[in-house]
Scaffold this active site. Sequence first.
Site: not given
Ligand code: G3I
Length: 461
Positions: A163, A240, A268, A270
Amino acid sequence: MRTSRTSLGKRLSALCTGAAAVAALLAAGTTAHAADTPLRDLAAAKGKVIGTAVTGSKLTGTYGDIAGGQFNSLTPGNAMKWGSVEPTRGSFDWSEADQIVAFAQAHNQQVRGHTLVWHSQNPSWLTNGTWTQAQLSSLLQDHITTEVTRYKGKLAAWDVVNEPFNEDGTYRSTLWYDGLGADYIAQALTWAHAADPSAKLYINDYNVEGVNAKSTALYNLVKSLKARGVPIDGVGLQAHLILGQVPGTLQQNIQRFADLGVDVAVTELDIRMQLPADSTKLAQQAADYKAVFDACVAVTRCAGVTVWGFTDSDSWIPDVFPGYGAATPYDENYAPKPAYSAIATALGGTSTPPPTGACAATYSVTSQWNTGFTGQWNTGFTGQVTIACSGAALSSWKVNWTYGAGQRITQAWNATCTQTGAGVSCSNASYNGTVPSGGSVTFGFNASWSGSNPAPTVSLG
Ligand code: G3I
Protein backbone atom coordinates in the site's frame (compact mmCIF):
# COMPACT_ATOMS: atom_id res chain seq x y z
CA MET A 1 -50.48 -11.54 27.15
CA ARG A 2 -48.21 -11.20 24.14
CA THR A 3 -45.20 -10.92 26.40
CA SER A 4 -45.91 -14.19 28.12
CA ARG A 5 -46.63 -15.93 24.82
CA THR A 6 -43.42 -14.61 23.33
CA SER A 7 -41.41 -15.99 26.17
CA LEU A 8 -43.35 -19.23 25.98
CA GLY A 9 -42.54 -19.40 22.30
CA LYS A 10 -38.87 -18.91 23.01
CA ARG A 11 -39.00 -21.59 25.64
CA LEU A 12 -40.85 -23.99 23.39
CA SER A 13 -38.54 -23.44 20.45
CA ALA A 14 -35.67 -24.64 22.58
CA LEU A 15 -37.40 -27.89 23.26
CA CYS A 16 -37.20 -31.09 21.35
CA THR A 17 -39.59 -31.08 18.37
CA GLY A 18 -42.25 -33.67 17.76
CA ALA A 19 -42.00 -36.55 15.40
CA ALA A 20 -44.25 -35.14 12.68
CA ALA A 21 -41.87 -32.67 11.07
CA VAL A 22 -42.28 -31.64 7.46
CA ALA A 23 -39.65 -29.60 5.64
CA ALA A 24 -40.07 -27.52 2.50
CA LEU A 25 -37.15 -26.24 0.48
CA LEU A 26 -37.30 -22.74 -0.89
CA ALA A 27 -34.62 -23.41 -3.47
CA ALA A 28 -32.29 -26.21 -4.45
CA GLY A 29 -29.15 -25.93 -2.40
CA THR A 30 -25.41 -26.10 -2.95
CA THR A 31 -24.59 -27.22 0.52
CA ALA A 32 -22.79 -30.41 -0.45
CA HIS A 33 -19.67 -30.25 -2.50
CA ALA A 34 -17.57 -33.04 -1.18
CA ALA A 35 -17.75 -34.87 -4.49
CA ASP A 36 -16.75 -31.83 -6.56
CA THR A 37 -13.17 -31.46 -7.76
CA PRO A 38 -11.33 -29.30 -5.20
CA LEU A 39 -10.65 -25.76 -6.36
CA ARG A 40 -6.91 -26.34 -5.96
CA ASP A 41 -7.00 -29.17 -8.52
CA LEU A 42 -8.99 -27.08 -10.96
CA ALA A 43 -6.58 -24.17 -10.50
CA ALA A 44 -3.52 -26.39 -10.88
CA ALA A 45 -4.86 -27.75 -14.15
CA LYS A 46 -4.92 -24.17 -15.41
CA GLY A 47 -1.46 -23.42 -14.02
CA LYS A 48 -2.91 -21.03 -11.46
CA VAL A 49 -2.60 -20.50 -7.76
CA ILE A 50 -5.74 -20.38 -5.63
CA GLY A 51 -4.99 -19.12 -2.18
CA THR A 52 -6.61 -17.99 1.00
CA ALA A 53 -5.56 -15.81 3.88
CA VAL A 54 -5.61 -17.80 7.10
CA THR A 55 -5.47 -17.42 10.85
CA GLY A 56 -3.02 -19.95 12.30
CA SER A 57 -4.98 -20.81 15.43
CA LYS A 58 -7.98 -21.89 13.36
CA LEU A 59 -6.20 -24.45 11.17
CA THR A 60 -7.98 -27.50 12.60
CA GLY A 61 -11.39 -29.12 12.12
CA THR A 62 -13.54 -27.94 9.22
CA TYR A 63 -11.55 -24.72 8.79
CA GLY A 64 -8.35 -26.71 8.44
CA ASP A 65 -9.97 -29.26 6.13
CA ILE A 66 -11.15 -26.57 3.73
CA ALA A 67 -7.97 -24.48 3.94
CA GLY A 68 -5.86 -27.56 3.20
CA GLY A 69 -8.21 -29.26 0.77
CA GLN A 70 -9.43 -26.47 -1.47
CA PHE A 71 -6.43 -24.12 -1.74
CA ASN A 72 -2.89 -24.56 -3.02
CA SER A 73 -1.54 -21.40 -1.42
CA LEU A 74 -1.83 -19.78 2.01
CA THR A 75 -1.20 -16.19 3.04
CA PRO A 76 -0.89 -15.45 6.76
CA GLY A 77 -3.57 -12.80 7.33
CA ASN A 78 -1.67 -11.16 10.17
CA ALA A 79 1.04 -13.55 11.41
CA MET A 80 3.98 -12.23 9.37
CA LYS A 81 3.37 -8.53 9.92
CA TRP A 82 6.05 -6.66 11.85
CA GLY A 83 3.77 -6.05 14.83
CA SER A 84 3.10 -9.79 15.06
CA VAL A 85 6.67 -11.04 14.75
CA GLU A 86 8.53 -8.43 16.79
CA PRO A 87 6.07 -6.91 19.29
CA THR A 88 8.97 -5.93 21.56
CA ARG A 89 12.22 -4.77 20.04
CA GLY A 90 14.59 -7.68 19.65
CA SER A 91 12.06 -10.18 20.95
CA PHE A 92 10.51 -12.27 18.21
CA ASP A 93 7.38 -14.37 18.07
CA TRP A 94 7.32 -16.59 15.02
CA SER A 95 4.85 -19.09 16.41
CA GLU A 96 1.82 -18.38 14.23
CA ALA A 97 3.88 -17.75 11.10
CA ASP A 98 5.81 -21.00 11.64
CA GLN A 99 2.57 -22.87 12.23
CA ILE A 100 1.10 -21.66 8.95
CA VAL A 101 4.26 -22.52 7.00
CA ALA A 102 4.33 -26.01 8.54
CA PHE A 103 0.64 -26.53 7.72
CA ALA A 104 1.27 -25.44 4.14
CA GLN A 105 4.20 -27.80 3.78
CA ALA A 106 2.16 -30.67 5.17
CA HIS A 107 -0.57 -29.92 2.64
CA ASN A 108 1.70 -29.35 -0.35
CA GLN A 109 0.80 -25.67 -0.52
CA GLN A 110 2.70 -22.52 -1.40
CA VAL A 111 3.02 -19.68 1.08
CA ARG A 112 2.72 -16.04 0.16
CA GLY A 113 4.54 -13.90 2.72
CA HIS A 114 2.63 -10.83 3.85
CA THR A 115 4.00 -8.23 4.43
CA LEU A 116 7.43 -6.69 5.10
CA VAL A 117 7.02 -2.93 4.69
CA TRP A 118 3.70 -1.32 5.56
CA HIS A 119 2.40 1.72 7.39
CA SER A 120 0.02 -0.37 9.51
CA GLN A 121 0.31 -3.11 12.12
CA ASN A 122 3.82 -2.09 13.04
CA PRO A 123 4.97 -2.51 16.66
CA SER A 124 4.48 0.54 18.85
CA TRP A 125 8.17 0.61 19.79
CA LEU A 126 8.84 1.30 16.12
CA THR A 127 6.07 3.79 15.41
CA ASN A 128 6.55 5.67 18.69
CA GLY A 129 10.34 5.86 18.36
CA THR A 130 12.35 8.81 17.12
CA TRP A 131 14.79 7.69 14.49
CA THR A 132 17.38 9.28 12.26
CA GLN A 133 17.22 8.37 8.60
CA ALA A 134 20.19 6.05 9.03
CA GLN A 135 18.60 4.32 12.02
CA LEU A 136 15.31 3.89 10.22
CA SER A 137 17.04 2.50 7.19
CA SER A 138 18.98 -0.04 9.21
CA LEU A 139 15.89 -1.03 11.23
CA LEU A 140 14.08 -1.77 7.98
CA GLN A 141 17.01 -3.63 6.48
CA ASP A 142 17.40 -5.74 9.62
CA HIS A 143 13.69 -6.51 9.73
CA ILE A 144 13.56 -7.58 6.11
CA THR A 145 16.77 -9.60 6.33
CA THR A 146 15.73 -11.37 9.52
CA GLU A 147 12.25 -12.32 8.37
CA VAL A 148 13.06 -13.25 4.78
CA THR A 149 16.06 -15.28 5.88
CA ARG A 150 13.97 -17.20 8.40
CA TYR A 151 11.69 -18.44 5.64
CA LYS A 152 14.32 -18.61 2.90
CA GLY A 153 13.45 -21.24 0.32
CA LYS A 154 10.06 -21.90 1.93
CA LEU A 155 7.99 -19.06 0.49
CA ALA A 156 6.89 -18.70 -3.12
CA ALA A 157 6.37 -14.96 -2.93
CA TRP A 158 6.57 -11.97 -0.63
CA ASP A 159 4.37 -8.90 -0.56
CA VAL A 160 7.46 -6.84 0.13
CA VAL A 161 5.91 -3.38 0.04
CA ASN A 162 2.24 -2.94 0.91
CA GLU A 163 0.00 0.00 0.00
CA PRO A 164 2.58 2.65 -0.96
CA PHE A 165 0.21 4.92 -2.91
CA ASN A 166 -2.57 7.40 -2.30
CA GLU A 167 -5.69 7.25 -4.45
CA ASP A 168 -4.43 10.04 -6.71
CA GLY A 169 -1.20 8.19 -7.44
CA THR A 170 1.07 10.24 -5.19
CA TYR A 171 3.13 8.41 -2.58
CA ARG A 172 1.41 7.82 0.72
CA SER A 173 2.92 9.68 3.64
CA THR A 174 4.19 6.94 5.95
CA LEU A 175 6.95 6.24 8.41
CA TRP A 176 8.94 4.90 5.47
CA TYR A 177 8.24 7.47 2.78
CA ASP A 178 8.57 10.39 5.16
CA GLY A 179 11.76 9.05 6.72
CA LEU A 180 13.54 7.47 3.76
CA GLY A 181 12.04 8.97 0.61
CA ALA A 182 10.48 7.08 -2.29
CA ASP A 183 13.53 4.88 -2.74
CA TYR A 184 12.61 2.88 0.35
CA ILE A 185 10.68 0.70 -2.10
CA ALA A 186 13.72 -0.13 -4.25
CA GLN A 187 15.84 -0.68 -1.14
CA ALA A 188 13.31 -3.02 0.42
CA LEU A 189 13.10 -5.10 -2.75
CA THR A 190 16.89 -5.25 -2.99
CA TRP A 191 17.31 -6.36 0.63
CA ALA A 192 14.57 -8.98 0.28
CA HIS A 193 16.17 -10.36 -2.86
CA ALA A 194 19.53 -10.62 -1.13
CA ALA A 195 17.96 -12.65 1.67
CA ASP A 196 16.00 -15.05 -0.55
CA PRO A 197 16.83 -14.89 -4.26
CA SER A 198 14.19 -17.51 -5.09
CA ALA A 199 11.11 -15.77 -3.68
CA LYS A 200 9.03 -13.70 -6.10
CA LEU A 201 8.96 -10.13 -4.84
CA TYR A 202 5.77 -8.07 -5.14
CA ILE A 203 4.43 -4.61 -4.51
CA ASN A 204 0.84 -4.93 -3.31
CA ASP A 205 -1.93 -2.32 -3.14
CA TYR A 206 -5.72 -1.84 -3.13
CA ASN A 207 -7.91 0.08 -5.58
CA VAL A 208 -5.40 -0.75 -8.31
CA GLU A 209 -7.55 -3.44 -9.95
CA GLY A 210 -8.81 -1.27 -12.80
CA VAL A 211 -6.98 1.29 -14.90
CA ASN A 212 -6.97 4.47 -12.81
CA ALA A 213 -4.60 7.10 -11.37
CA LYS A 214 -3.41 4.83 -8.57
CA SER A 215 -2.77 1.78 -10.75
CA THR A 216 -1.06 3.98 -13.32
CA ALA A 217 1.29 5.29 -10.62
CA LEU A 218 2.05 1.67 -9.68
CA TYR A 219 2.56 0.86 -13.35
CA ASN A 220 5.03 3.73 -13.76
CA LEU A 221 6.89 2.70 -10.61
CA VAL A 222 7.24 -0.92 -11.75
CA LYS A 223 8.39 0.25 -15.16
CA SER A 224 11.10 2.44 -13.64
CA LEU A 225 12.19 -0.26 -11.18
CA LYS A 226 12.54 -2.72 -14.04
CA ALA A 227 14.52 -0.17 -16.03
CA ARG A 228 16.88 0.29 -13.05
CA GLY A 229 17.35 -3.43 -12.57
CA VAL A 230 15.67 -3.46 -9.15
CA PRO A 231 14.42 -6.98 -8.33
CA ILE A 232 10.66 -6.70 -8.80
CA ASP A 233 8.79 -9.81 -9.91
CA GLY A 234 5.16 -8.93 -9.59
CA VAL A 235 2.31 -6.68 -8.58
CA GLY A 236 -0.43 -7.66 -6.19
CA LEU A 237 -3.94 -6.38 -6.78
CA GLN A 238 -5.64 -6.74 -3.39
CA ALA A 239 -9.19 -6.59 -4.79
CA HIS A 240 -11.28 -5.72 -1.76
CA LEU A 241 -14.30 -5.19 -3.97
CA ILE A 242 -17.90 -4.08 -3.53
CA LEU A 243 -20.83 -6.09 -4.88
CA GLY A 244 -21.49 -5.31 -8.54
CA GLN A 245 -18.36 -3.19 -8.88
CA VAL A 246 -15.70 -5.35 -10.50
CA PRO A 247 -13.79 -2.84 -12.64
CA GLY A 248 -14.48 -3.31 -16.33
CA THR A 249 -10.80 -2.71 -17.05
CA LEU A 250 -9.52 -5.48 -14.75
CA GLN A 251 -8.22 -7.79 -17.47
CA GLN A 252 -6.76 -4.88 -19.45
CA ASN A 253 -4.97 -3.69 -16.31
CA ILE A 254 -3.57 -7.14 -15.53
CA GLN A 255 -2.39 -7.38 -19.14
CA ARG A 256 -0.57 -4.05 -19.09
CA PHE A 257 1.43 -5.09 -16.03
CA ALA A 258 2.15 -8.46 -17.64
CA ASP A 259 3.41 -6.62 -20.70
CA LEU A 260 5.97 -4.89 -18.48
CA GLY A 261 7.44 -8.32 -17.78
CA VAL A 262 6.10 -8.90 -14.26
CA ASP A 263 3.63 -11.37 -12.80
CA VAL A 264 0.30 -10.24 -11.44
CA ALA A 265 -1.56 -11.82 -8.54
CA VAL A 266 -4.95 -11.02 -7.12
CA THR A 267 -3.88 -11.15 -3.50
CA GLU A 268 -6.77 -10.34 -1.15
CA LEU A 269 -10.03 -10.86 -2.99
CA ASP A 270 -13.30 -10.35 -1.17
CA ILE A 271 -16.59 -8.91 -2.40
CA ARG A 272 -18.67 -7.28 0.31
CA MET A 273 -22.38 -6.61 0.32
CA GLN A 274 -24.82 -4.79 2.52
CA LEU A 275 -26.30 -7.23 5.03
CA PRO A 276 -28.49 -9.17 5.12
CA ALA A 277 -27.40 -11.30 2.21
CA ASP A 278 -30.17 -12.63 -0.02
CA SER A 279 -30.24 -14.89 -3.05
CA THR A 280 -30.14 -11.95 -5.50
CA LYS A 281 -27.04 -10.48 -3.88
CA LEU A 282 -25.36 -13.87 -3.62
CA ALA A 283 -26.00 -14.47 -7.33
CA GLN A 284 -24.46 -11.08 -8.16
CA GLN A 285 -21.52 -11.92 -5.93
CA ALA A 286 -21.04 -15.20 -7.78
CA ALA A 287 -20.96 -13.32 -11.08
CA ASP A 288 -18.43 -10.89 -9.60
CA TYR A 289 -16.15 -13.67 -8.33
CA LYS A 290 -16.37 -15.33 -11.72
CA ALA A 291 -15.42 -12.08 -13.46
CA VAL A 292 -12.28 -11.75 -11.35
CA PHE A 293 -11.20 -15.35 -11.89
CA ASP A 294 -12.02 -15.14 -15.61
CA ALA A 295 -9.74 -12.10 -15.94
CA CYS A 296 -6.87 -13.92 -14.23
CA VAL A 297 -7.36 -17.09 -16.24
CA ALA A 298 -7.29 -15.02 -19.45
CA VAL A 299 -3.81 -13.59 -18.82
CA THR A 300 -0.92 -16.06 -18.76
CA ARG A 301 1.17 -13.96 -16.37
CA CYS A 302 -1.64 -13.74 -13.83
CA ALA A 303 -0.27 -16.16 -11.24
CA GLY A 304 -3.56 -16.68 -9.46
CA VAL A 305 -6.10 -15.42 -6.99
CA THR A 306 -6.03 -15.42 -3.20
CA VAL A 307 -9.21 -14.77 -1.23
CA TRP A 308 -8.90 -12.74 1.97
CA GLY A 309 -10.36 -15.43 4.18
CA PHE A 310 -12.50 -18.20 2.70
CA THR A 311 -15.34 -18.09 5.25
CA ASP A 312 -17.58 -15.24 6.32
CA SER A 313 -16.75 -16.21 9.90
CA ASP A 314 -13.12 -15.18 9.39
CA SER A 315 -13.41 -11.95 7.43
CA TRP A 316 -12.24 -8.46 8.40
CA ILE A 317 -15.18 -6.80 6.59
CA PRO A 318 -17.87 -6.64 9.33
CA ASP A 319 -15.37 -5.13 11.78
CA VAL A 320 -14.31 -2.36 9.43
CA PHE A 321 -17.47 -1.76 7.35
CA PRO A 322 -20.41 -1.95 9.77
CA GLY A 323 -23.50 -3.36 8.07
CA TYR A 324 -21.46 -5.04 5.35
CA GLY A 325 -20.17 -8.58 5.12
CA ALA A 326 -20.84 -11.98 3.51
CA ALA A 327 -17.77 -11.21 1.39
CA THR A 328 -16.16 -14.64 1.02
CA PRO A 329 -17.01 -17.87 -0.87
CA TYR A 330 -18.18 -19.81 2.21
CA ASP A 331 -20.75 -18.74 4.79
CA GLU A 332 -20.15 -18.62 8.54
CA ASN A 333 -20.95 -22.32 8.84
CA TYR A 334 -18.55 -23.34 6.07
CA ALA A 335 -21.32 -23.98 3.55
CA PRO A 336 -20.10 -23.05 0.06
CA LYS A 337 -21.98 -20.08 -1.36
CA PRO A 338 -22.86 -19.46 -5.01
CA ALA A 339 -19.49 -17.70 -5.29
CA TYR A 340 -17.79 -21.04 -4.65
CA SER A 341 -19.51 -22.62 -7.63
CA ALA A 342 -18.69 -19.58 -9.74
CA ILE A 343 -14.99 -19.91 -8.90
CA ALA A 344 -15.11 -23.60 -9.81
CA THR A 345 -16.78 -22.74 -13.11
CA ALA A 346 -14.20 -20.06 -13.94
CA LEU A 347 -11.45 -22.60 -13.24
CA GLY A 348 -13.00 -25.08 -15.66
CA GLY A 349 -15.09 -27.14 -13.23
CA THR A 350 -18.25 -28.63 -14.62
CA SER A 351 -20.13 -30.48 -11.92
CA THR A 352 -21.43 -27.66 -9.77
CA PRO A 353 -25.18 -27.03 -9.54
CA PRO A 354 -26.80 -23.65 -10.21
CA PRO A 355 -25.73 -20.96 -7.77
CA THR A 356 -28.62 -20.92 -5.33
CA GLY A 357 -28.74 -21.54 -1.61
CA ALA A 358 -31.47 -23.11 0.47
CA CYS A 359 -33.92 -22.07 3.15
CA ALA A 360 -36.30 -24.57 4.67
CA ALA A 361 -39.38 -24.39 6.91
CA THR A 362 -40.01 -27.23 9.36
CA TYR A 363 -43.39 -27.73 11.09
CA SER A 364 -43.85 -29.71 14.26
CA VAL A 365 -46.16 -30.29 17.14
CA THR A 366 -44.13 -29.29 20.14
CA SER A 367 -43.24 -31.94 22.65
CA GLN A 368 -41.24 -31.64 25.79
CA TRP A 369 -39.38 -34.89 26.01
CA ASN A 370 -38.08 -34.47 29.53
CA THR A 371 -41.41 -33.65 31.20
CA GLY A 372 -43.80 -35.91 29.39
CA PHE A 373 -45.66 -32.91 27.95
CA THR A 374 -46.65 -33.96 24.45
CA GLY A 375 -47.68 -30.53 23.17
CA GLN A 376 -51.08 -31.95 22.40
CA TRP A 377 -54.11 -32.35 24.68
CA ASN A 378 -57.67 -33.51 24.10
CA THR A 379 -58.85 -30.41 22.20
CA GLY A 380 -55.74 -28.44 21.36
CA PHE A 381 -52.02 -28.45 20.64
CA THR A 382 -48.99 -26.19 20.54
CA GLY A 383 -46.91 -26.19 17.39
CA GLN A 384 -43.91 -24.42 15.95
CA VAL A 385 -42.29 -23.70 12.62
CA THR A 386 -38.55 -23.12 12.20
CA ILE A 387 -37.19 -21.35 9.13
CA ALA A 388 -33.49 -22.11 8.61
CA CYS A 389 -31.15 -20.97 5.85
CA SER A 390 -27.83 -22.26 4.55
CA GLY A 391 -26.08 -20.75 1.56
CA ALA A 392 -29.01 -18.34 1.21
CA ALA A 393 -30.72 -15.76 3.40
CA LEU A 394 -34.11 -14.09 3.81
CA SER A 395 -35.07 -10.52 4.69
CA SER A 396 -38.75 -11.46 5.14
CA TRP A 397 -40.72 -14.69 5.07
CA LYS A 398 -44.16 -16.19 4.79
CA VAL A 399 -45.00 -19.82 5.55
CA ASN A 400 -48.18 -21.42 4.16
CA TRP A 401 -49.88 -24.69 4.82
CA THR A 402 -53.27 -26.36 4.52
CA TYR A 403 -54.73 -28.35 7.41
CA GLY A 404 -56.18 -31.67 6.40
CA ALA A 405 -58.27 -32.53 9.49
CA GLY A 406 -60.08 -29.34 10.50
CA GLN A 407 -57.38 -27.93 12.77
CA ARG A 408 -57.69 -24.19 13.54
CA ILE A 409 -55.07 -21.75 14.74
CA THR A 410 -56.23 -19.89 17.85
CA GLN A 411 -53.14 -17.89 18.71
CA ALA A 412 -49.62 -17.28 17.35
CA TRP A 413 -46.45 -15.64 18.60
CA ASN A 414 -43.36 -14.40 16.83
CA ALA A 415 -45.44 -14.34 13.60
CA THR A 416 -48.72 -12.96 12.27
CA CYS A 417 -50.94 -15.86 11.24
CA THR A 418 -54.25 -15.81 9.39
CA GLN A 419 -56.43 -18.80 8.60
CA THR A 420 -59.07 -18.91 5.85
CA GLY A 421 -60.87 -22.24 5.75
CA ALA A 422 -58.11 -24.84 5.95
CA GLY A 423 -55.43 -22.49 4.61
CA VAL A 424 -52.97 -20.94 7.05
CA SER A 425 -50.52 -18.19 6.22
CA CYS A 426 -47.94 -16.90 8.73
CA SER A 427 -45.66 -13.90 8.08
CA ASN A 428 -42.71 -12.63 10.04
CA ALA A 429 -43.16 -10.20 12.89
CA SER A 430 -41.51 -6.77 12.57
CA TYR A 431 -38.42 -8.00 14.42
CA ASN A 432 -37.69 -11.44 12.97
CA GLY A 433 -37.91 -11.19 9.17
CA THR A 434 -34.16 -11.61 8.72
CA VAL A 435 -32.82 -15.15 8.49
CA PRO A 436 -29.11 -15.06 7.68
CA SER A 437 -27.29 -17.89 5.99
CA GLY A 438 -26.49 -20.31 8.80
CA GLY A 439 -29.26 -18.85 10.99
CA SER A 440 -32.84 -19.73 11.89
CA VAL A 441 -36.06 -18.19 13.21
CA THR A 442 -38.84 -20.04 15.07
CA PHE A 443 -42.44 -19.02 15.68
CA GLY A 444 -45.09 -20.79 17.69
CA PHE A 445 -48.85 -21.19 17.78
CA ASN A 446 -51.77 -22.82 19.58
CA ALA A 447 -54.46 -24.58 17.59
CA SER A 448 -57.53 -26.73 18.10
CA TRP A 449 -58.05 -30.23 16.74
CA SER A 450 -60.47 -33.12 16.98
CA GLY A 451 -60.36 -36.63 15.65
CA SER A 452 -56.83 -36.58 14.30
CA ASN A 453 -54.01 -34.09 13.99
CA PRO A 454 -51.83 -34.91 10.96
CA ALA A 455 -48.88 -32.60 10.24
CA PRO A 456 -49.38 -30.57 7.06
CA THR A 457 -46.82 -29.93 4.33
CA VAL A 458 -45.54 -26.37 4.67
CA SER A 459 -44.18 -24.13 1.95
CA LEU A 460 -41.97 -21.10 2.29
CA GLY A 461 -42.65 -18.15 0.04
O1 G3I B 1 -5.23 -10.16 18.00
C1 G3I B 1 -5.97 -9.10 18.60
C2 G3I B 1 -6.78 -9.59 19.78
O2 G3I B 1 -5.90 -10.06 20.77
C3 G3I B 1 -7.64 -8.46 20.29
O3 G3I B 1 -8.45 -8.93 21.32
C4 G3I B 1 -8.51 -7.92 19.19
C5 G3I B 1 -9.35 -6.71 19.67
O4 G3I B 1 -9.69 -5.85 18.61
O5 G3I B 1 -7.69 -7.48 18.13
C6 G3I B 1 -6.90 -8.52 17.57
O6 G3I B 1 -6.12 -7.98 16.54
C7 G3I B 1 -6.82 -7.67 15.36
C8 G3I B 1 -6.15 -8.42 14.21
O7 G3I B 1 -6.71 -8.05 12.99
C9 G3I B 1 -6.28 -9.94 14.38
O8 G3I B 1 -7.62 -10.31 14.34
C10 G3I B 1 -6.70 -6.17 15.12
O9 G3I B 1 -7.45 -5.47 16.10
C11 G3I B 1 -7.24 -5.83 13.76
O10 G3I B 1 -6.97 -4.45 13.49
C12 G3I B 1 -6.53 -6.68 12.71
O11 G3I B 1 -7.12 -6.38 11.47
C13 G3I B 1 -6.37 -6.82 10.35
C14 G3I B 1 -6.14 -5.65 9.42
O12 G3I B 1 -5.42 -6.11 8.28
C15 G3I B 1 -5.35 -4.52 10.04
O13 G3I B 1 -5.29 -3.47 9.16
C16 G3I B 1 -7.16 -7.89 9.64
O14 G3I B 1 -7.29 -9.04 10.47
C17 G3I B 1 -6.45 -8.25 8.35
O15 G3I B 1 -7.27 -9.12 7.61
C18 G3I B 1 -6.18 -6.99 7.55
O16 G3I B 1 -5.53 -7.33 6.37
C19 G3I B 1 -5.22 -6.24 5.51
C20 G3I B 1 -4.00 -6.64 4.73
O17 G3I B 1 -2.96 -6.95 5.60
C21 G3I B 1 -3.58 -5.53 3.78
N1 G3I B 1 -4.66 -5.14 2.93
C22 G3I B 1 -5.91 -4.81 3.59
C23 G3I B 1 -6.35 -5.94 4.51
C24 G3I B 1 -7.67 -5.61 5.16
O18 G3I B 1 -7.56 -4.54 6.05
